[in-house]
Design a protein around this motif. Structure first.
Motif, PDB file in Angstrom:
ATOM      1  N   GLY A   1      -1.681   9.462  -8.302  1.00 19.14           N
ATOM      2  CA  GLY A   1      -1.735  10.790  -8.887  1.00 19.14           C
ATOM      3  C   GLY A   1      -0.495  11.186  -9.677  1.00 19.14           C
ATOM      4  N   LYS A   2       0.587  10.428  -9.556  1.00 19.79           N
ATOM      5  CA  LYS A   2       1.825  10.744 -10.277  1.00 19.79           C
ATOM      6  C   LYS A   2       1.973   9.916 -11.545  1.00 19.79           C
ATOM      7  N   TYR A   3       1.558   8.659 -11.468  1.00 17.96           N
ATOM      8  CA  TYR A   3       1.746   7.733 -12.586  1.00 17.96           C
ATOM      9  C   TYR A   3       0.459   6.938 -12.787  1.00 17.96           C
ATOM     10  N   PRO A   4       0.095   6.694 -14.036  1.00 18.46           N
ATOM     11  CA  PRO A   4      -1.050   5.812 -14.251  1.00 18.46           C
ATOM     12  C   PRO A   4      -0.654   4.381 -13.889  1.00 18.46           C
TER      13      PRO A   4
ATOM     14  N   TYR B   1      -6.751   3.545  -4.509  1.00 16.37           N
ATOM     15  CA  TYR B   1      -5.478   4.217  -4.763  1.00 16.37           C
ATOM     16  C   TYR B   1      -5.353   4.693  -6.216  1.00 16.37           C
ATOM     17  N   GLY B   2      -6.428   4.642  -6.962  1.00 19.45           N
ATOM     18  CA  GLY B   2      -6.421   5.153  -8.328  1.00 19.45           C
ATOM     19  C   GLY B   2      -5.917   4.192  -9.378  1.00 19.45           C
ATOM     20  N   VAL B   3      -5.769   2.924  -9.028  1.00 23.22           N
ATOM     21  CA  VAL B   3      -5.319   1.920  -9.987  1.00 23.22           C
ATOM     22  C   VAL B   3      -6.499   1.516 -10.865  1.00 23.22           C
ATOM     23  N   THR B   4      -6.276   1.449 -12.164  1.00 22.28           N
ATOM     24  CA  THR B   4      -7.302   1.001 -13.098  1.00 22.28           C
ATOM     25  C   THR B   4      -7.236  -0.513 -13.207  1.00 22.28           C
TER      26      THR B   4
ATOM     27  N   MET C   1       0.820  -1.196   0.000  1.00 28.95           N
ATOM     28  CA  MET C   1       0.000   0.000   0.000  1.00 28.95           C
ATOM     29  C   MET C   1       0.861   1.257   0.000  1.00 28.95           C
ATOM     30  N   ALA C   2       2.071   1.154   0.566  1.00 34.48           N
ATOM     31  CA  ALA C   2       2.974   2.304   0.566  1.00 34.48           C
ATOM     32  C   ALA C   2       3.367   2.665  -0.867  1.00 34.48           C
ATOM     33  N   LEU C   3       3.629   1.664  -1.691  1.00 31.42           N
ATOM     34  CA  LEU C   3       3.960   1.908  -3.096  1.00 31.42           C
ATOM     35  C   LEU C   3       2.783   2.556  -3.817  1.00 31.42           C
ATOM     36  N   LEU C   4       1.591   2.046  -3.602  1.00 36.39           N
ATOM     37  CA  LEU C   4       0.403   2.614  -4.241  1.00 36.39           C
ATOM     38  C   LEU C   4       0.187   4.062  -3.820  1.00 36.39           C
ATOM     39  N   ALA C   5       0.377   4.347  -2.559  1.00 39.61           N
ATOM     40  CA  ALA C   5       0.213   5.717  -2.065  1.00 39.61           C
ATOM     41  C   ALA C   5       1.247   6.653  -2.688  1.00 39.61           C
TER      42      ALA C   5
END
Length: 185
Positions: free
Chosen positions: A9-12, A37-40, A1-5
């Motif tokens: 917003g910086k990288y798709p 976390y915004g992951v598609t 989760m730290a990587l996702l955070a």
């Protein structure tokens, strides 16, 4: 989760399921965390993106275990068949699909990114590209590296983890693959 955070917003970021998500019987909970976390999550879906004035399509198919664990959802082959029509418009098309042993089914795509084989768990440098991998058994054809068939290139990551059996990796360091998509020569 730290990587996702850190990436949010910086990288798709795009994601497809593997077999362990289904085996855990918590796949929906895991996918919801990724989405937060915004992951598609590409489950038989695709997105277009433009990079340096070049349009490309990023497609993804669920792991074939979706057929066993989520029978109400479209199955692996149904998803793959629907995604193949995306390849017909001439844009560069990338497929995320967990199982490299299905390479023959991926021929409509330009680039396939895969995993699952854990690098063959044990490797003998210069001799064998892995001793055993799930889905292919002993001396797998697609354990890790770059493979070409016709106009399709497949890159198989050895991954960061080990197989679920309690065997250590041997001559098979974990890897995180970085791919630089450049202009055609």
């Amino acid at each position: 989760m730290a990587l996702l955070a850190a990436m949010q917003g910086k990288y798709p970021a795009y994601y497809v399921t593997g077999n362990h998500e289904y085996w855990s019987r918590q796949s929906e909970e895991m996918l919801e965390i990724l989405r937060e976390y915004g992951v598609t999550v590409l489950a038989g879906a695709w997105e277009s993106t433009t990079i340096r004035e070049q349009t490309l399509h990023i497609c993804g198919a669920d792991d074939p275990d979706v057929d066993l664990y989520m029978p109400a959802r479209p199955g692996f082959r149904q998803q793959l068949q629907a995604l193949q029509s995306v390849c017909e418009n001439g844009n560069y098309t990338i497929l995320l699909s967990h199982r490299p042993e299905r390479f023959a089914e991926y021929s409509a795509f330009d680039l396939v990114l895969s995993g699952h084989a854990h690098g063959g768990q044990w490797r003998v440098p210069g001799l064998w590209n892995g001793i055993f991998s799930p889905g292919e058994g002993f001396f797998p054809q697609y354990a890790g590296g770059v493979y070409q068939a016709g106009s399709t290139t497949m890159i198989v990551s050895r991954g960061l983890s080990r197989e679920s059996i309690p065997l250590p990796r041997l001559f098979n360091r974990p890897e995180l693959v970085v791919i630089d998509l450049g202009a055609a020569p």
